[in-house]
Design a protein around this motif. Structure first.
Motif: not given
Length: 425
Positions: A181, A183, A217, A220, A309, A314, A387, A407-408
């Motif tokens: 992701s 993240k 995304e 993020t 998150g 997410d 997250a 990440s989630p």
């Protein structure tokens, strides 16, 4: 000129600006929230008079999200006082207010709420009394955090002084592996350049990877530019941006592009084809390791939420993991949809039912545990995986607690296994 130089030149009425130059830029949107709005209002009235009015009430947005849940974990009478003062200021001035929608529940976390409500469009200059204001750069806007005094000036004059920043380009190429992701990408970058690697600069994200990232995304990526020290995380608008903005706002916007021969301080090139999940060890977001290099870390808390998150994408990642599975004994998983709209969509898609059946606690929208102001905070000597965007000592609970960032998806898997992991097999 670079994209940010063009944005600031236009906003300051100049035909040309260069890094290091100080300009006064017209602000298109000003944001504040319940943790800071009252002190800004006090400074505003002190310097501009008790009868002072906002330069443009329709360009100011106030959001109740930061301390509205703090009394769930500790008594804090001042939190409610600051909230009431913000609401009063909004009523007196006639600006936009996103009040609590029920006791302790925000309409949304400001950095998710403003794009969602159509306030953010490409080409804008946005200032907010919150460091994660950098998030809106995901839509091709220059957005940055400012202090209380600067915001009081913006309230009165509609402009802010700014030193034109250098731009660091992050060329992200390759094909993103499944289940990796944004993240993981931004944690990887943090591990490469450190928390001071982009101080007072702009991070501009480019490359084939961007086309592979859904809109949530991109938020993020831009959101955690501040963890690298950057003023803003910029992404040049494309069809993904345009489609999102047009679905949220009927107002037009002007896209601004960098010149082909613009000069950048540095261009980083990362092929992410082999990127594995990343984890940031406490006590800093740049203490990052690939998850395969992390020793076994048992956990008792897991948290999926915050402006970083708690978006719909997410929650979808977490639901995919948790469907048909149970959270490990002695682990508490907290899930916080980042807005009421996200909660409603997550419910319609069946995510909330999946979370409940897995044993997770679904909390009201708000910043909460991310800033040690709601359920889900770490207790003494406790270890958790979150997250969220920061894991500084005491940021999300007791200073003796240890907070790992991931990440989630990784957080959800870790909650199932009772230890930090990315592997369900």
């Amino acid at each position: 000129m670079t994209l940010v130089e063009k944005l600031l030149a236009k906003a300051s009425g100049n035909s040309y600006v260069q890094p290091g130059e100080v300009v006064f830029a017209q602000v298109d949107l000003a944001l504040s929230h319940d943790a800071v709005a009252a002190p800004v209002a006090k400074t505003f009235y002190k310097h501009y008079g008790e009868g002072a009015k906002l330069w443009d009430s329709q360009r100011v947005v106030l959001v109740a999200d930061h301390f509205i849940q703090v009394n769930d974990i500790r008594p804090d009478n001042k939190a409610h006082l600051m909230y009431e003062q913000m609401v009063q200021f909004a009523h007196d001035q006639g600006c936009h207010l996103f009040d609590i929608v029920s006791p302790g529940e925000a309409a949304g976390i400001c950095h998710v709420l403003l794009p969602e409500k159509g306030f953010v469009r490409p080409g804008m200059i946005i200032a907010g009394t919150d460091s994660h204001t950098c998030t809106y750069g995901a839509l091709g806007a220059f957005s940055t955090g400012v202090g209380t005094t600067d915001m009081a000036n913006i309230y009165a004059m509609g402009d802010m002084w700014i030193r034109v920043p250098q731009t660091l380009v992050f060329e992200l190429s390759g094909t993103l592996p499944p289940q990796i992701s944004a993240k993981d990408i931004i944690l990887f970058i943090l591990g490469q350049i450190g928390c001071a690697g982009a101080t007072s600069k702009v991070m501009e994200f480019r490359g084939s990877i961007l086309a592979q990232l859904p809109f949530d995304e991109r938020l993020t990526l831009a959101n955690m530019a501040i963890e690298c020290g950057a003023m803003c995380g910029l992404i040049v608008p494309d069809d993904t941006t345009r489609n999102y903005v047009r679905s949220r706002s009927s107002q037009g916007f002007e896209e601004i592009l960098a010149d082909p021969d613009a000069e950048y301080e540095r261009v980083y090139q990362f092929d992410l084809s082999d990127l594995e999940p990343q984890v940031a060890r406490p006590p800093k977001p740049d203490q990052v390791v690939p998850i395969s290099q992390l020793e076994e870390i048992p956990i008792t808390k897991a948290f999926i939420g915050s402006c970083t998150g708690g978006k719909l994408y997410d929650l979808a990642q977490a639901a995919e993991v948790l469907q048909g599975r149970q959270i490990a004994d002695k682990v508490n998983l907290f899930i916080v949809p980042a807005s009421v709209e996200i909660r409603e969509k997550a419910e319609a898609l069946g995510y909330l039912e999946i979370f409940e059946q897995a044993g997770a606690q679904i909390l009201k929208s708000g910043c909460g545990a991310c800033i040690n102001s709601g359920l889900g905070v770490l207790d003494k000597e406790e270890t958790g995986v979150y997250a969220t965007n920061r894991n500084f000592k005491g940021r999300s609970g007791d200073p003796t607690g240890k907070n790992y960032l991931a990440s989630p998806r990784t957080v959800a898997i870790s909650a199932v296994l009772g230890k930090i992991s990315h592997n369900l097999d």
